[in-house]
Design a protein around this motif. Structure first.
Motif, PDB file in Angstrom:
ATOM      1  N   LEU A   9       0.861  -1.182   0.000  1.00 41.27           N
ATOM      2  CA  LEU A   9       0.000   0.000   0.000  1.00 41.27           C
ATOM      3  C   LEU A   9       0.893   1.225   0.000  1.00 41.27           C
ATOM      4  O   LEU A   9       1.802   1.333   0.832  1.00 41.27           O
ATOM      5  CB  LEU A   9      -0.906   0.020   1.233  1.00 41.27           C
ATOM      6  N   ILE A  10       0.638   2.142  -0.929  1.00 40.12           N
ATOM      7  CA  ILE A  10       1.384   3.405  -1.007  1.00 40.12           C
ATOM      8  C   ILE A  10       0.426   4.531  -0.632  1.00 40.12           C
ATOM      9  O   ILE A  10      -0.598   4.719  -1.296  1.00 40.12           O
ATOM     10  CB  ILE A  10       1.937   3.647  -2.424  1.00 40.12           C
ATOM     11  N   VAL A  11       0.751   5.254   0.436  1.00 33.78           N
ATOM     12  CA  VAL A  11      -0.071   6.381   0.885  1.00 33.78           C
ATOM     13  C   VAL A  11       0.738   7.640   0.620  1.00 33.78           C
ATOM     14  O   VAL A  11       1.722   7.922   1.309  1.00 33.78           O
ATOM     15  CB  VAL A  11      -0.441   6.259   2.382  1.00 33.78           C
ATOM     16  N   GLU A  12       0.344   8.385  -0.410  1.00 36.01           N
ATOM     17  CA  GLU A  12       1.127   9.532  -0.896  1.00 36.01           C
ATOM     18  C   GLU A  12       0.170  10.527  -1.553  1.00 36.01           C
ATOM     19  O   GLU A  12      -0.597  10.148  -2.435  1.00 36.01           O
ATOM     20  CB  GLU A  12       2.165   9.031  -1.903  1.00 36.01           C
ATOM     21  N   ASP A  13       0.215  11.792  -1.124  1.00 41.00           N
ATOM     22  CA  ASP A  13      -0.711  12.782  -1.678  1.00 41.00           C
ATOM     23  C   ASP A  13      -0.238  13.402  -2.987  1.00 41.00           C
ATOM     24  O   ASP A  13      -1.033  14.014  -3.696  1.00 41.00           O
ATOM     25  CB  ASP A  13      -1.026  13.877  -0.654  1.00 41.00           C
ATOM     26  N   LEU A  56       3.967   1.929   2.488  1.00 34.78           N
ATOM     27  CA  LEU A  56       4.851   3.073   2.280  1.00 34.78           C
ATOM     28  C   LEU A  56       4.024   4.302   2.608  1.00 34.78           C
ATOM     29  O   LEU A  56       2.996   4.547   1.976  1.00 34.78           O
ATOM     30  CB  LEU A  56       5.353   3.132   0.836  1.00 34.78           C
ATOM     31  N   LEU A  57       4.453   5.075   3.581  1.00 34.00           N
ATOM     32  CA  LEU A  57       3.619   6.140   4.134  1.00 34.00           C
ATOM     33  C   LEU A  57       4.317   7.491   4.103  1.00 34.00           C
ATOM     34  O   LEU A  57       5.355   7.679   4.740  1.00 34.00           O
ATOM     35  CB  LEU A  57       3.266   5.775   5.586  1.00 34.00           C
ATOM     36  N   ASP A  58       3.715   8.418   3.370  1.00 28.97           N
ATOM     37  CA  ASP A  58       4.168   9.809   3.392  1.00 28.97           C
ATOM     38  C   ASP A  58       3.739  10.422   4.724  1.00 28.97           C
ATOM     39  O   ASP A  58       2.753   9.986   5.327  1.00 28.97           O
ATOM     40  CB  ASP A  58       3.522  10.561   2.217  1.00 28.97           C
ATOM     41  N   LEU A  59       4.441  11.432   5.192  1.00 31.96           N
ATOM     42  CA  LEU A  59       4.056  12.081   6.448  1.00 31.96           C
ATOM     43  C   LEU A  59       3.261  13.356   6.231  1.00 31.96           C
ATOM     44  O   LEU A  59       2.312  13.622   6.948  1.00 31.96           O
ATOM     45  CB  LEU A  59       5.292  12.390   7.299  1.00 31.96           C
ATOM     46  N   MET A  60       3.670  14.168   5.257  1.00 28.47           N
ATOM     47  CA  MET A  60       3.006  15.456   5.058  1.00 28.47           C
ATOM     48  C   MET A  60       1.871  15.302   4.051  1.00 28.47           C
ATOM     49  O   MET A  60       2.096  15.242   2.846  1.00 28.47           O
ATOM     50  CB  MET A  60       4.012  16.501   4.579  1.00 28.47           C
ATOM     51  N   MET A  61       0.652  15.189   4.595  1.00 28.18           N
ATOM     52  CA  MET A  61      -0.542  15.060   3.760  1.00 28.18           C
ATOM     53  C   MET A  61      -1.644  15.899   4.375  1.00 28.18           C
ATOM     54  O   MET A  61      -1.691  16.069   5.591  1.00 28.18           O
ATOM     55  CB  MET A  61      -0.999  13.592   3.701  1.00 28.18           C
ATOM     56  N   PRO A  62      -2.555  16.393   3.550  1.00 29.92           N
ATOM     57  CA  PRO A  62      -3.694  17.134   4.097  1.00 29.92           C
ATOM     58  C   PRO A  62      -4.630  16.188   4.851  1.00 29.92           C
ATOM     59  O   PRO A  62      -4.634  14.984   4.611  1.00 29.92           O
ATOM     60  CB  PRO A  62      -4.377  17.705   2.843  1.00 29.92           C
ATOM     61  N   GLY A  63      -5.385  16.744   5.763  1.00 33.40           N
ATOM     62  CA  GLY A  63      -6.327  15.912   6.520  1.00 33.40           C
ATOM     63  C   GLY A  63      -5.603  15.153   7.616  1.00 33.40           C
ATOM     64  O   GLY A  63      -5.141  15.740   8.588  1.00 33.40           O
ATOM     65  N   VAL A  86       6.825   1.639   6.365  1.00 33.01           N
ATOM     66  CA  VAL A  86       8.033   2.366   5.998  1.00 33.01           C
ATOM     67  C   VAL A  86       7.628   3.807   5.707  1.00 33.01           C
ATOM     68  O   VAL A  86       6.778   4.055   4.848  1.00 33.01           O
ATOM     69  CB  VAL A  86       8.706   1.747   4.753  1.00 33.01           C
ATOM     70  N   VAL A  87       8.205   4.736   6.427  1.00 27.98           N
ATOM     71  CA  VAL A  87       7.932   6.153   6.189  1.00 27.98           C
ATOM     72  C   VAL A  87       8.745   6.594   4.981  1.00 27.98           C
ATOM     73  O   VAL A  87       9.928   6.269   4.843  1.00 27.98           O
ATOM     74  CB  VAL A  87       8.285   6.991   7.436  1.00 27.98           C
ATOM     75  N   LEU A  88       8.081   7.331   4.094  1.00 22.09           N
ATOM     76  CA  LEU A  88       8.687   7.828   2.861  1.00 22.09           C
ATOM     77  C   LEU A  88       8.325   9.308   2.765  1.00 22.09           C
ATOM     78  O   LEU A  88       7.193   9.656   2.440  1.00 22.09           O
ATOM     79  CB  LEU A  88       8.098   7.028   1.687  1.00 22.09           C
ATOM     80  N   THR A  89       9.271  10.186   3.119  1.00 24.21           N
ATOM     81  CA  THR A  89       8.957  11.600   3.282  1.00 24.21           C
ATOM     82  C   THR A  89      10.174  12.460   2.974  1.00 24.21           C
ATOM     83  O   THR A  89      11.269  11.936   2.771  1.00 24.21           O
ATOM     84  CB  THR A  89       8.474  11.859   4.726  1.00 24.21           C
ATOM     85  N   ASN A  90       9.985  13.766   2.960  1.00 22.67           N
ATOM     86  CA  ASN A  90      11.110  14.694   2.868  1.00 22.67           C
ATOM     87  C   ASN A  90      11.390  15.375   4.205  1.00 22.67           C
ATOM     88  O   ASN A  90      12.259  16.235   4.290  1.00 22.67           O
ATOM     89  CB  ASN A  90      10.878  15.735   1.769  1.00 22.67           C
ATOM     90  N   SER A  93      13.560  16.290  10.224  1.00 23.53           N
ATOM     91  CA  SER A  93      13.694  16.706  11.622  1.00 23.53           C
ATOM     92  C   SER A  93      13.931  15.483  12.509  1.00 23.53           C
ATOM     93  O   SER A  93      13.217  14.491  12.414  1.00 23.53           O
ATOM     94  CB  SER A  93      12.411  17.426  12.060  1.00 23.53           C
ATOM     95  N   GLU A  94      14.944  15.579  13.369  1.00 32.65           N
ATOM     96  CA  GLU A  94      15.254  14.480  14.296  1.00 32.65           C
ATOM     97  C   GLU A  94      14.042  14.112  15.145  1.00 32.65           C
ATOM     98  O   GLU A  94      13.799  12.940  15.425  1.00 32.65           O
ATOM     99  CB  GLU A  94      16.427  14.862  15.207  1.00 32.65           C
ATOM    100  N   ASN A  95      13.275  15.130  15.576  1.00 36.73           N
ATOM    101  CA  ASN A  95      12.088  14.867  16.404  1.00 36.73           C
ATOM    102  C   ASN A  95      11.046  14.062  15.644  1.00 36.73           C
ATOM    103  O   ASN A  95      10.417  13.159  16.202  1.00 36.73           O
ATOM    104  CB  ASN A  95      11.471  16.179  16.899  1.00 36.73           C
ATOM    105  N   VAL A  96      10.840  14.396  14.380  1.00 38.01           N
ATOM    106  CA  VAL A  96       9.855  13.681  13.564  1.00 38.01           C
ATOM    107  C   VAL A  96      10.321  12.250  13.307  1.00 38.01           C
ATOM    108  O   VAL A  96       9.536  11.294  13.406  1.00 38.01           O
ATOM    109  CB  VAL A  96       9.586  14.425  12.230  1.00 38.01           C
TER     110      VAL A  96
END
Length: 129
Positions: A9-13, A56-63, A86-90, A93-96
């Protein structure tokens, strides 16, 4: 004997990225399910929890953002399944990054550092191919 196709499953906006990731994985022998946002990702995980073997999960998405998706899934694996995420993002940040791992992500990939071969290698590694 051909290997049985595994489902990712790919979750990407970003529609272009969603489609290109899907095409790359399908050309490598995977089935893909595509979700353009966190809401649909959660819905698809609930409906296909027995079939999805990796997310595969993007982090920055609306909603619903990716961290909230992670929190929701890991809080109710009976409903959403226990596929590794698996997080797939840009976001770098160390905290994120720490929060994503604390919430149960198994890997954290930065899109700008990644090509399709790297993505396929990571999926292969996570799914034992």
């Amino acid at each position: 004997m051909p290997k049985i196709k595994k489902t990712v499953l790919i979750v990407e906006d970003n529609e272009d990225l969603l489609n290109s990731y899907s095409e790359a994985l399908e050309s490598a022998g995977y089935n893909t399910i595509k979700a353009p946002d966190g809401y649909e990702g959660l819905d698809l995980m609930a409906k296909n929890s027995k079939d999805i073997e990796l997310v595969l999960l993007d982090l920055m998405m609306p909603g619903v953002d990716g961290l909230e998706v992670l929190r929701t899934v890991k809080g109710d694996e009976g409903k959403y399944g226990s596929a590794p995420i698996v997080v797939l993002t840009n976001m770098t940040s160390e905290n994120v990054i720490k929060e994503a791992f604390d919430l149960g992500a198994i890997s954290y990939l930065v899109k700008t550092d990644l090509d399709y071969d790297d993505l396929i290698k990571e999926v292969n590694k996570r799914l034992g191919w």
